[in-house]
Write a protein that holds these residues in place. Sequence first.
Motif, PDB file in Angstrom:
ATOM      1  N   MET A 163       1.035  -1.314  -0.024  1.00 34.78           N
ATOM      2  CA  MET A 163       0.133   0.020   0.085  1.00 34.78           C
ATOM      3  C   MET A 163       0.716   1.094  -0.195  1.00 34.78           C
ATOM      4  N   GLY A 164       0.646   2.217  -1.042  1.00 38.71           N
ATOM      5  CA  GLY A 164       1.469   3.544  -1.113  1.00 38.71           C
ATOM      6  C   GLY A 164       0.921   4.449  -0.028  1.00 38.71           C
ATOM      7  N   VAL A 165       1.715   5.597  -0.018  1.00 40.00           N
ATOM      8  CA  VAL A 165       1.628   6.573   1.019  1.00 40.00           C
ATOM      9  C   VAL A 165       0.003   7.083   1.011  1.00 40.00           C
ATOM     10  N   VAL A 166      -0.209   7.331  -0.288  1.00 36.21           N
ATOM     11  CA  VAL A 166      -1.695   7.930  -0.141  1.00 36.21           C
ATOM     12  C   VAL A 166      -2.710   6.813   0.256  1.00 36.21           C
ATOM     13  N   GLY A 167      -2.544   5.660  -0.391  1.00 33.40           N
ATOM     14  CA  GLY A 167      -3.557   4.567   0.376  1.00 33.40           C
ATOM     15  C   GLY A 167      -3.371   4.576   2.152  1.00 33.40           C
ATOM     16  N   LYS A 168      -2.303   4.648   2.613  1.00 37.82           N
ATOM     17  CA  LYS A 168      -2.129   4.613   3.806  1.00 37.82           C
ATOM     18  C   LYS A 168      -2.827   5.854   4.571  1.00 37.82           C
ATOM     19  N   ALA A 169      -2.489   6.951   3.832  1.00 37.56           N
ATOM     20  CA  ALA A 169      -3.344   8.339   4.171  1.00 37.56           C
ATOM     21  C   ALA A 169      -4.767   8.195   4.465  1.00 37.56           C
ATOM     22  N   PHE A 170      -5.460   7.416   3.402  1.00 37.66           N
ATOM     23  CA  PHE A 170      -6.748   7.283   3.626  1.00 37.66           C
ATOM     24  C   PHE A 170      -7.144   6.278   4.637  1.00 37.66           C
ATOM     25  N   GLY A 171      -6.172   5.570   4.874  1.00 33.06           N
ATOM     26  CA  GLY A 171      -6.404   4.635   5.997  1.00 33.06           C
ATOM     27  C   GLY A 171      -6.460   5.198   7.348  1.00 33.06           C
ATOM     28  N   TRP A 172      -5.474   6.012   7.364  1.00 34.70           N
ATOM     29  CA  TRP A 172      -5.545   7.011   8.612  1.00 34.70           C
ATOM     30  C   TRP A 172      -6.820   7.887   8.888  1.00 34.70           C
ATOM     31  N   LEU A 173      -7.320   8.329   7.577  1.00 34.39           N
ATOM     32  CA  LEU A 173      -8.656   8.953   7.672  1.00 34.39           C
ATOM     33  C   LEU A 173      -9.623   8.081   8.042  1.00 34.39           C
ATOM     34  N   ALA A 174      -9.543   6.707   7.543  1.00 32.26           N
ATOM     35  CA  ALA A 174     -10.966   5.988   7.926  1.00 32.26           C
ATOM     36  C   ALA A 174     -10.585   5.464   9.457  1.00 32.26           C
ATOM     37  N   ASP A 175      -9.730   5.734  10.154  1.00 35.53           N
ATOM     38  CA  ASP A 175      -9.868   5.395  11.480  1.00 35.53           C
ATOM     39  C   ASP A 175     -10.451   6.269  12.369  1.00 35.53           C
ATOM     40  N   GLY A 176     -11.573   5.841  12.974  1.00 41.86           N
ATOM     41  CA  GLY A 176     -12.400   6.585  13.575  1.00 41.86           C
ATOM     42  C   GLY A 176     -11.744   7.444  14.734  1.00 41.86           C
ATOM     43  N   ALA A 177     -10.736   6.813  15.504  1.00 46.62           N
ATOM     44  CA  ALA A 177      -9.963   7.198  16.399  1.00 46.62           C
ATOM     45  C   ALA A 177      -9.171   8.673  16.378  1.00 46.62           C
ATOM     46  N   ASN A 178      -8.890   8.837  14.816  1.00 48.69           N
ATOM     47  CA  ASN A 178      -8.233   9.970  14.316  1.00 48.69           C
ATOM     48  C   ASN A 178      -9.235  11.419  14.307  1.00 48.69           C
ATOM     49  N   TRP A 179     -10.518  11.054  14.490  1.00 47.56           N
ATOM     50  CA  TRP A 179     -11.525  11.856  14.278  1.00 47.56           C
ATOM     51  C   TRP A 179     -12.011  12.571  15.645  1.00 47.56           C
ATOM     52  N   SER A 180     -11.780  11.751  16.790  1.00 50.81           N
ATOM     53  CA  SER A 180     -12.129  12.145  17.821  1.00 50.81           C
ATOM     54  C   SER A 180     -11.113  12.764  18.709  1.00 50.81           C
ATOM     55  N   GLY A 181     -11.812  13.610  19.821  1.00 55.09           N
ATOM     56  CA  GLY A 181     -10.953  14.247  20.981  1.00 55.09           C
ATOM     57  C   GLY A 181     -10.241  15.258  20.244  1.00 55.09           C
ATOM     58  N   GLU A 182      -9.620  16.171  21.028  1.00 53.82           N
ATOM     59  CA  GLU A 182      -9.077  17.510  21.086  1.00 53.82           C
ATOM     60  C   GLU A 182      -8.012  17.589  19.848  1.00 53.82           C
ATOM     61  N   SER A 183      -7.456  16.365  19.700  1.00 53.08           N
ATOM     62  CA  SER A 183      -6.451  16.365  18.587  1.00 53.08           C
ATOM     63  C   SER A 183      -7.043  15.848  17.174  1.00 53.08           C
ATOM     64  N   GLY A 184      -8.444  15.460  17.354  1.00 57.26           N
ATOM     65  CA  GLY A 184      -8.939  14.730  16.224  1.00 57.26           C
ATOM     66  C   GLY A 184      -9.391  15.652  15.137  1.00 57.26           C
TER      67      GLY A 184
END
Length: 224
Positions: free
Chosen positions: A1-22
């Motif tokens: 998986m390329g960097v762009v694919g991993k970036a979309f994977g990061w965006l798909a992780d719900g943990a990255n959307w919550s909290g003060e740093s989300g």
Amino acid sequence: MGVVGKAFGWLADGANWSGESGVWHRLAEHLLVSGIALGVACVVALPVGLWLGHVGRGGALAVNLSNVGRAVPVFAVLALFMVSPLRSAGYLPTVVALVLFAVPPLLTNAYVGMREVDRSVVEAARGMGMSGGQLFWRVELPLARGLVMTGLRSGAVQVIATATIAAMVGQGGLGRIITAGFNTYNTPQVVAGALLVALLALLVEGLLVAADRLLPGRGRPAPR
């Protein structure tokens, strides 16, 4: 998986959307700062540009002065503010720096739009007995709206994109996602943050284009 694919994977992780740093919190910060800066820039630049274009005097000087803002590095201005007493004023330093950056396209396009209105149309309106105010609102402003909206779209996109540098002096916004990725050598997070900024800029521009098309009287004088 390329960097762009991993970036979309990061965006798909719900943990990255919550909290003060989300993402949601950083997006709200970004929209708040960008919206305030763009609003202040509109209040400052549009009346001046439209009025100078209407009267046809002093516009060249005002436009040249405003264009100085294009040559001023926003990050340098922001860094200076952060070592001044304004550093404890929350988002004020960021807003002021972004306003300086947003004024030139707004003022220039407003002035040029008014001056490029067909003079024969203006003279015909005067011949019909229109007052200065009627001429401004019913003839010049509707015909100038295309360029005014172009300046607004340009200013909005520039502000949204430039607001990311606020993170480099400890301010909030989507730029914090990018800087956090740099600090932890997390390239997918950096790319994800950049994608969010780009998508937000495209979305705002699309909404402004749609709003312009939905507004009545586009490109023609308003009826008497």
